[in-house]
Design a protein around this motif. Structure first.
Motif, PDB file in Angstrom:
ATOM      1  N   MET A 167      43.272  38.976  39.770  1.00 17.35           N
ATOM      2  CA  MET A 167      43.381  38.791  38.326  1.00 17.35           C
ATOM      3  C   MET A 167      44.786  38.331  37.918  1.00 17.35           C
ATOM      4  O   MET A 167      44.938  37.522  37.002  1.00 17.35           O
ATOM      5  N   ALA A 170      44.841  34.681  38.447  1.00 17.57           N
ATOM      6  CA  ALA A 170      43.996  33.990  37.464  1.00 17.57           C
ATOM      7  C   ALA A 170      44.693  33.893  36.114  1.00 17.57           C
ATOM      8  O   ALA A 170      44.658  32.842  35.451  1.00 17.57           O
ATOM      9  N   SER A 176      39.898  30.583  33.100  1.00 15.35           N
ATOM     10  CA  SER A 176      38.874  31.264  32.322  1.00 15.35           C
ATOM     11  C   SER A 176      37.782  31.857  33.198  1.00 15.35           C
ATOM     12  O   SER A 176      37.064  32.766  32.780  1.00 15.35           O
ATOM     13  N   SER A 177      37.652  31.323  34.404  1.00 17.26           N
ATOM     14  CA  SER A 177      36.635  31.831  35.319  1.00 17.26           C
ATOM     15  C   SER A 177      37.058  31.539  36.753  1.00 17.26           C
ATOM     16  O   SER A 177      37.968  30.741  36.995  1.00 17.26           O
ATOM     17  N   ALA A 206      37.723  41.929  36.165  1.00 19.89           N
ATOM     18  CA  ALA A 206      37.831  40.679  35.408  1.00 19.89           C
ATOM     19  C   ALA A 206      37.255  40.782  34.003  1.00 19.89           C
ATOM     20  O   ALA A 206      37.760  40.143  33.061  1.00 19.89           O
ATOM     21  N   ILE A 211      37.691  37.143  31.906  1.00 19.64           N
ATOM     22  CA  ILE A 211      37.578  36.186  33.004  1.00 19.64           C
ATOM     23  C   ILE A 211      36.213  36.367  33.665  1.00 19.64           C
ATOM     24  O   ILE A 211      35.841  37.472  34.063  1.00 19.64           O
TER      25      ILE A 211
END
Length: 233
Positions: A167, A170, A176-177, A206, A211
């Motif tokens: 995470m 990310a 976003s994914s 997430a 996410i």
């Protein structure tokens, strides 16, 4: 009496002209060459004055196929007599070029609608790995692939994965994914109980951050498993 003033001419080797003929056949129809002949073309570069057909066939037989030869570890390639450091370097060059061509089909593109190209790339990158590798594909709001990173490598059957680190990366990329991908060196892409538990923890970590985990792909040899298709995500 026979004239013995000149040495007898050496017999023409059976493979004389073979290299040029093989190159011509390749340029005319590259897709019809069997794997061992394609491997011969690569071997021509580092073994300039020898019939390399027997070596090409031996490599195919030893490792099981062209992909397996190009993906084999250097120490294993050295087990085959006639393979030099230069030959190994050429194999790595060919593999890397093919991998980058495959990656170019998905990088900076909307990947959800190009799923087959994504699977081809993941298979090319991971199917023949000798140890487990866990990579993450980071997507933006339009599902465009913005980064492809190997997060962890492990042993032949285990890779440590830390949801917080996933995470953290990310968020740093403003993704976003994500799509999770890892390989099974055994060749069997069936998810283990540990795979399922790890995926569950990443999804739970997430969710509060907004996410989405689109899927988790397990890559085997010639096969793959999708957590989404199995209803595990």
């Amino acid at each position: 009496m026979p004239d013995t003033s000149r040495p007898a001419a050496k017999p023409t080797p059976h493979h004389a002209g073979h290299r040029e003929r093989l190159r011509e056949r390749f340029l005319a129809a590259p897709d019809v060459l069997p794997d061992y002949e394609l491997l011969e073309l690569i071997l021509f570069r580092t073994i300039p004055r020898r019939d390399v057909k027997p070596l090409a066939k031996e490599l195919i037989a030893h490792f099981g196929g062209l992909a397996e030869v190009l993906n084999a570890a250097p120490e294993r390639l050295c087990e085959v007599k006639g393979v030099s450091a230069s030959t190994i370097a050429d194999f790595r060059i060919v593999r890397e070029a093919g991998l980058r061509l495959s990656q170019a089909k998905v990088m900076r593109k909307e990947v959800i609608s190009s799923w087959s190209a994504l699977l081809d790339y993941c298979s090319a990158a991971m199917a023949h790995g000798a140890i487990e590798q866990f990579r993450i594909l980071f997507l933006d709001r339009q599902n465009v692939l913005i980064a492809d990173e190997v997060q962890q490598t492990g042993t032949i059957d285990h890779t440590p994965v830390y949801p917080r680190e996933v995470m953290k990366r990310a968020l740093a990329l403003n993704a976003s994914s994500i799509i999770l991908v890892h390989n099974h060196p055994s060749g069997d892409p069936t998810p283990s109980a540990a795979d399922i538990e790890m995926t569950k923890r990443i999804v739970e970590t997430a969710r509060p951050l907004g996410i989405q985990v689109h899927d988790h792909l397990v890559i085997g040899k010639g096969r793959h498993t999708s957590f989404k298709s199995l209803g595990l995500i």
